[in-house]
Design a protein around this motif. Structure first.
Motif, PDB file in Angstrom:
ATOM      1  N   UNK A 107      -9.289  61.583 -13.295  1.00 56.63           N
ATOM      2  CA  UNK A 107     -10.591  60.798 -13.137  1.00 56.63           C
ATOM      3  C   UNK A 107     -11.524  59.806 -11.705  1.00 56.63           C
ATOM      4  N   UNK A 108     -11.213  61.213 -10.796  1.00 55.36           N
ATOM      5  CA  UNK A 108     -12.335  60.936  -9.538  1.00 55.36           C
ATOM      6  C   UNK A 108     -13.315  61.274 -10.434  1.00 55.36           C
ATOM      7  N   UNK A 109     -13.902  61.892 -11.370  1.00 51.41           N
ATOM      8  CA  UNK A 109     -15.598  62.380 -11.525  1.00 51.41           C
ATOM      9  C   UNK A 109     -16.513  60.827 -11.996  1.00 51.41           C
ATOM     10  N   UNK A 110     -17.272  60.602 -11.450  1.00 51.30           N
ATOM     11  CA  UNK A 110     -17.800  59.329 -12.349  1.00 51.30           C
ATOM     12  C   UNK A 110     -18.860  60.510 -12.572  1.00 51.30           C
ATOM     13  N   UNK A 111     -19.070  60.125 -14.220  1.00 51.78           N
ATOM     14  CA  UNK A 111     -19.986  60.136 -15.048  1.00 51.78           C
ATOM     15  C   UNK A 111     -21.879  60.272 -15.082  1.00 51.78           C
TER      16      UNK A 111
END
Length: 166
Positions: free
Chosen positions: A66-70
């Motif tokens: 969950x480290x990627x920001x959409x």
């Protein structure tokens, strides 16, 4: 190289087919060949929404944690199949034009198994793979992955777009 030995020698014995012109003997020979154990095939990796295109390990690790920001979010709640397909197609076109890399696609969670009433839910979620694979934007999609719980978990997907060719 002179000191290297194979771990174990495997000798495969396959009976030679007997040439005959009689159909009865031919079928028994074929049955004998089928009874010889065949080597096991390697298990194929699970199919992706866009076959043949994968992400490297760094991307997969970031997405699973969950480290990627959409860069963009598409919410399909409350839409029919037709309107959801149109919304998804238009949003993908806009995201590709902007140069976005990660899109969060919110489809809604599937019904719980212990739910008592019958549900006709999940039609949009079931159609997403076909829509993305057959869309005009399929060449721009690098991967589709399940979302991290902070971004919706089972009710959402990450769509990772390929880097624009400059």
């Amino acid at each position: 190289m002179a000191t290297v030995r194979p771990l174990r020698a495997v000798a495969a014995t396959v009976p030679k087919p007997v040439p005959t012109s009689e159909p009865a003997k031919r079928s028994s020979t074929q049955a004998a060949l089928r009874s010889v154990p065949q080597p096991k095939k390697r298990a194929e990796p699970p199919a992706k929404a866009v076959p043949g295109i994968t992400l490297d390990g760094g991307w997969d690790k970031k997405l699973s944690r969950g480290l990627v920001t959409p860069d963009a979010t598409i919410d399909l709640h409350g839409h029919t199949l037709h309107s959801a397909h149109d919304l998804l197609d238009g949003a993908l076109a806009r995201s590709i034009a902007r140069g976005d890399r990660v899109i969060l696609l919110v489809t809604g969670k599937p019904p719980r198994p212990e739910s008592e009433r019958p549900h006709a839910r999940g039609a949009i979620r079931a159609a997403i793979g076909d829509w993305l694979g057959g869309s005009r934007h399929a060449g721009s999609i690098a991967a589709v992955r399940g979302a991290h719980p902070r971004h919706g978990g089972q009710g959402a997907l990450y769509i990772v777009l390929r880097r624009p060719r400059g």
